[in-house]
Design a protein around this motif. Structure first.
Motif, short mmCIF file in Angstrom:
data_model
loop_
_atom_site.label_atom_id
_atom_site.label_comp_id
_atom_site.label_asym_id
_atom_site.label_seq_id
_atom_site.Cartn_x
_atom_site.Cartn_y
_atom_site.Cartn_z
N GLU A 24 0.83 -1.19 0.00
CA GLU A 24 0.00 0.00 0.00
C GLU A 24 0.88 1.25 0.00
N VAL A 25 0.26 2.40 -0.25
CA VAL A 25 1.01 3.66 -0.37
C VAL A 25 0.61 4.60 0.78
N PRO A 26 1.47 4.78 1.77
CA PRO A 26 1.16 5.68 2.89
C PRO A 26 1.35 7.14 2.48
N PRO A 27 0.91 8.08 3.31
CA PRO A 27 1.08 9.51 3.01
C PRO A 27 2.55 9.85 2.72
N GLY A 28 2.73 10.74 1.76
CA GLY A 28 4.06 11.21 1.41
C GLY A 28 4.84 10.27 0.53
N HIS A 29 4.24 9.17 0.12
CA HIS A 29 4.94 8.14 -0.64
C HIS A 29 4.35 7.95 -2.04
N VAL A 68 8.05 3.32 -13.55
CA VAL A 68 6.86 4.14 -13.81
C VAL A 68 6.05 4.26 -12.52
N VAL A 69 5.67 5.48 -12.18
CA VAL A 69 4.84 5.69 -11.00
C VAL A 69 3.51 4.97 -11.20
N ASP A 70 3.16 4.15 -10.23
CA ASP A 70 1.94 3.34 -10.31
C ASP A 70 0.81 3.97 -9.50
N PHE A 102 7.47 -3.94 -7.58
CA PHE A 102 6.93 -2.66 -7.13
C PHE A 102 7.68 -2.23 -5.86
N VAL A 103 7.95 -0.94 -5.75
CA VAL A 103 8.60 -0.42 -4.56
C VAL A 103 7.85 0.83 -4.11
N VAL A 104 7.63 0.96 -2.80
CA VAL A 104 6.99 2.14 -2.22
C VAL A 104 8.07 2.93 -1.48
N ILE A 105 8.21 4.19 -1.84
CA ILE A 105 9.27 5.04 -1.29
C ILE A 105 8.75 6.45 -1.05
#
Length: 342
Positions: A24-29, A68-70, A102-105
Motif C-alpha cells: 500500500e502507499v502511505p502519506p508522502g509516498h 513508472v509511478v503506479d 513494485f517499490v513504495v518510497i
C-alpha cells in the motif's frame, strides 16, 4: 509480486526470489513499478554484512532503479501515476530496495526521468552519479553546483575512469567544462574512458601517472576523484595542486593507511571522504538537480559508446549479478531487468 530478499547476511546464495503482496502507499509516498534495477558495490557490501548488520527481518536489495509511478498518496502533488522516474537510496534505512516489481518510497526519492533518457540510464544514476557529483563539488575551491562552464579552467584526475563512479565523474566533469585525466588498467578500459569524454587517459600499469598529469596540468590538478587511496597516495600528492582536494569514495576491506602529513600540509590539500548516504541535504538536492540536468542535456549517457557498457540479468538471477559485481567479473554497469517498459 516478485521480490528478491535476504533474511541473513552472507554470500550471494542468501538472496531468494519470493512472492509478496503489492504494498500500500502511505502519506508522502509513491509506488513505482520497477522496470530496471541497478546493482552497485554497496549492495553486495550490505548483503555480505561487510558494511552493516542486517537491520530488518527481510531486506530487498538495491538502492537504484527506474520505472513508472503506479500510485501516489493523496498528499503528493509533484508526481502522478504514469510518470517515468529514476530512484535513489530506496533501501537506505528501509527494507524496500528496487530488486522487486513494485517499490513504495518517499516521493522525493523518485525523480522525473528526462524524456530523452531510457530506464537503463535512470537505473545507472543514483549511487554512482550522486557520489561523483559530491566528489567534484566537496572541495574548498570547488563550485557548489555543476552546470556547463562550472569547471571551466579546472583540471580533474579521475582514478578508475572505466568504473561506474569513474565514468560518472568523467561525464559530469566534462559536461561542466573541466579538463579530465582518467587512469585505467588496460586498452579496453582506455577506450571506455575516452568514450566517456576524458581528454587524457593514462594506463597506470605502463606509465608514470604523476608525470603524465603534470604534463597536462603543470601546477597540478584541482580535484582528484579517488577509488584506491592506498595504491595512489604518492601519485596524488605529486599530482595535486595547492588547495586541491582528494575525494575518496571507497575502501579496501581492513585497509589501514599512514597519512604523510608534511606533503599534504605543504599544499594545503583537503582529503575528503565521500559516503553519498551522508551528503548534507542541500548538497544532495543540488546533486539530484544537476545530474538530472546533465541527463537532459545529453551530458550523461550509458552504453559502450559512452564508456559504460550495460550488463543485463533477469530478476531471478540477482545472485549471479551480485557475484559478478563482487568478483569484478564485468566491465561496466550491471542492471536487472525487472519488468516491461512503457
Amino acid at each position: 509480486m516478485k521480490s528478491v530478499v535476504y533474511t541473513r547476511t552472507g554470500g550471494p546464495e542468501v538472496l531468494q526470489l519470493v512472492d509478496r503482496q503489492v504494498p500500500e502507499v502511505p502519506p508522502g509516498h509513491v509506488r513505482v513499478r520497477v522496470v530496471v534495477s541497478g546493482v552497485n558495490p554497496t549492495d553486495w557490501r550490505w548483503r555480505s554484512g561487510q558494511s552493516s548488520a542486517l537491520r530488518f527481518a527481510e531486506q530487498v536489495p538495491h538502492q537504484d532503479g527506474a520505472g513508472v509511478v503506479d500510485e501516489v498518496a493523496d498528499d503528493v502533488t509533484e508526481l502522478r501515476a504514469g510518470d517515468r522516474v529514476w530512484l535513489w537510496e530506496t533501501a537506505f534505512g528501509r527494507p524496500t530496495g528496487t530488486a522487486q516489481e513494485f517499490v513504495v518510497i518517499p516521493a522525493r526519492h523518485a525523480v522525473p526521468l528526462p524524456p530523452n533518457a531510457s530506464f537503463e540510464l535512470g537505473a545507472a544514476l543514483g549511487i554512482p552519479a550522486l557520489t561523483a557529483h559530491r566528489m567534484l563539488t566537496v572541495g574548498p575551491e570547488a563550485p557548489n553546483r555543476l552546470a556547463p562552464g562550472a569547471l571551466s579552467g579546472t583540471s580533474v584526475l579521475v582514478h578508475g575512469g572505466a568504473g561506474a563512479v569513474g565514468n560518472a565523474a568523467v561525464q559530469l566533469a566534462v559536461w561542466a567544462g573541466a579538463t579530465v585525466i582518467a587512469t585505467v588498467s588496460n586498452a579496453r578500459k582506455e577506450e571506455l574512458a575516452r568514450h566517456a569524454g576524458a581528454q587524457h587517459v593514462v594506463n597506470y600499469r605502463q606509465d608514470n601517472v604523476a608525470e603524465r598529469v603534470l604534463s597536462v596540468a603543470p601546477e597540478g590538478v584541482a580535484i582528484i576523484a579517488e577509488v584506491d587511496l592506498a595504491a595512489n597516495l604518492s601519485t596524488d600528492i605529486a599530482a595535486i595542486a595547492t588547495n586541491g582536494v582528494i575525494s575518496l569514495c571507497t575502501y579496501g576491506s581492513g585497509e589501514l593507511l599512514p597519512i604523510p602529513s608534511a606533503p599534504l600540509l605543504a599544499k594545503s590539500v583537503s582529503l575528503c571522504c565521500v559516503y553519498t548516504y551522508h551528503t548534507p541535504r542541500q548538497a544532495k538536492l543540488n546533486a539530484i538537480a544537476d545530474v538530472n540536468q546533465a541527463v537532459a542535456d545529453g551530458g550523461f549517457r550509458v552504453g559502450d559508446v559512452h564508456g559504460l557498457p550495460l550488463v543485463h540479468y533477469p530478476l531471478h538471477q540477482v545472485a549471479e549479478a551480485h557475484a559478478a559485481v563482487e568478483q569484478g567479473a564485468v566491465v561496466g554497469k550491471v542492471v536487472i531487468d525487472v519488468g516491461a517498459g512503457e
